[in-house]
Scaffold this active site. Structure first.
Site: not given
Length: 471
Positions: A27-29, A124, A31
């Site tokens: 996951h990113c910030m 990320v 998504r």
């Protein structure tokens, strides 16, 4: 009513074909990022209808599910429900699924998506460090001698805040070596060791001396300073990951303890210092020339194009890879007069358009969601809920935002605003601090972007009022 993150995770996994269909999840910030074993098993319609899913983006390499600021909580539940290992690439039934996987056709689109995926997947994870460094720098800029004057140049807190920001960017290649190794399923230690040599003070002395240096007495090493580098480290780490696989195949078992690490490093140093680094440096120099040409030739047109279409880059997840790719270029130039100002104008115009939507939307439910999106933008600096839930759905919002972004960008260009602080400042409304000595010009452009989009939304509105319904 509070969101049930466990149930949301269950619903998502069910819609994408179960945990057995997941090769990798991260996951990113905002998504969840899935690499699927079989994309055909994903029920896109069912996935998009799940309460809590803002938007679904399907690329050739990833299935990206936009969740918003609670993505870390959902990710934790996804890992728990799917029995995935948190924070690590997840390989599910690799051998069993290998036969079911079809080799993807190599196309320009798949290559581009692969590059974007590699860069974003490497960068990320380090965003929290960059954001934190930006906050420290923001304090130094705001309270320093050139603005409010609370700190003098010899003030220890002022010195320390600048030190934190400088240290993060100086050792950025070291962080990227670790995250890129994780992305490419390589042993982080090898890439980190190469980077340690690349940015070591003694290496900088060799570079500053300007004399020819032959690696192993054979290979000419270009004298390049790799501190704060991004793309050379990602490319070098990718190559090192293949070197590691190759070496592990050819070294006999009884020599592996010593032979594998030594041979990997022997091959990795020339690969990074004599091939990958110089190649990326040549590309960076080309980008510098292109950006300078755009600034001199296209000028106002370039910054307007960036401002108007910035939200579309965000939609495809290309904004952060682009920013991180250009970061070394901006640091070399000392400023950015096109991309960053255009992006900031776009952000403020988006805030203005969403605020007008929260006030003037033609439905009570829409107005309520508008306020939620607006508060999220100004308090958490997260624009995805507004982008996917409102802007791309309500075409008038997009039109007002684009108009405001263009006007703000024009004003910034005319006033000569340039971004000199290349890390985030935490809140969208504090972005004027990123302009440094050009803060006044930047602030005026930001205000224009916000006001134009807000006024357009308030005056032209969003259609006739309709009665809310359960649907």
């Amino acid at each position: 009513m509070a969101m049930d993150y466990n149930q949301l995770a269950v619903n998502i996994l069910e819609a994408i074909g179960g945990s057995q269909n997941v090769e990798n999840v991260s996951h990113c910030m905002t998504r969840l990022r899935f690499v699927m074993n079989d994309n055909a098993k994903v029920d896109m319609k069912k996935l998009q209808e799940i309460n809590g899913v803002i938007r679904v983006i399907d690329t050739d390499t990833q299935l990206q599910i936009v969740i918003g600021s609670a993505v870390d909580k959902v990710y934790k539940e996804v890992c728990a429900v799917g029995n995935f290992e948190s924070q690590e690439p997840v390989q599910q039934n690799a051998d069993a699924d290998k036969e079911n996987k079809t080799k993807k056709k190599i196309t320009p689109k798949s290559v581009a998506n692969g590059i974007i995926d590699a860069v974003s997947g490497s960068l990320v994870p380090i965003l929290p460090a960059i954001i934190a460094a930006g906050i420290f720098k923001m304090v130094a800029v705001l309270l320093g001698p050139t603005n409010l004057g609370v700190f003098t140049e010899d003030n220890q807190l002022y010195i320390f805040c600048n030190l934190v920001n400088t240290a993060v960017f100086y050792f950025l290649p070291f962080f990227i070596a670790y995250t890129a190794s994780k992305k490419f399923n390589a042993t982080p230690l090898y890439a980190m060791m190469v980077v340690a040599v690349m940015i070591h003070p003694d290496m900088l002395d060799i570079i500053n001396a300007g004399e020819t240096f032959k690696l192993y007495g054979i290979f000419n090493m270009q004298l390049i300073n790799y501190t704060s580098s991004v793309i050379p480290i990602v490319l070098s780490t990718w190559v090192i990951s293949y070197i590691e696989k190759f070496v592990k195949k050819i070294v006999p078992d009884h020599f592996r303890v010593v032979g594998v690490p030594v041979l990997i490093m022997v091959l990795a140093f020339p690969a990074a210092l004599c091939i990958c680094g110089p190649a990326c440096n040549a590309i960076m120099q080309l980008l510098v020339n292109v950006i300078l040409w755009m600034n001199d030739t296209l000028g106002i047109v370039a910054i307007v194009i960036v401002a108007v279409f910035w939200l579309f880059l965000m939609m495809f997840g290309m904004h952060m890879p682009l920013m991180m790719t250009l970061l070394p270029v901006w640091m070399q130039m000392g400023y950015d007069a096109i991309v960053s100002p255009g992006a900031i104008a776009s952000s403020l115009a988006h805030v203005g358009a969403i605020l007008s939507y929260a006030i003037r939307a033609n439905n009570q439910d829409k107005r309520a969601f508008g306020w939620t999106a607006f508060i999220t933008m100004i308090s958490a600096n997260i624009g995805e809920p507004a982008l996917y839930g409102i802007t791309l759905v309500e075409k008038r919002v997009l039109a007002y935002q684009m108009a405001g972004a263009a006007c703000g960008a024009v004003v910034m260009y005319i006033l000569g605003a340039k971004v000199t602080l290349f890390s985030g400042v935490g809140f969208v409304w504090l972005n004027f601090l990123r302009f440094g000595e050009y803060a006044v010009a930047g602030a005026i452009g930001m205000i224009v972007a916000f006001v134009v989009s807000f006024v357009l939304g308030m005056v032209l509105g969003y259609g006739k009022e309709i009665v809310s319904s359960k649907n």
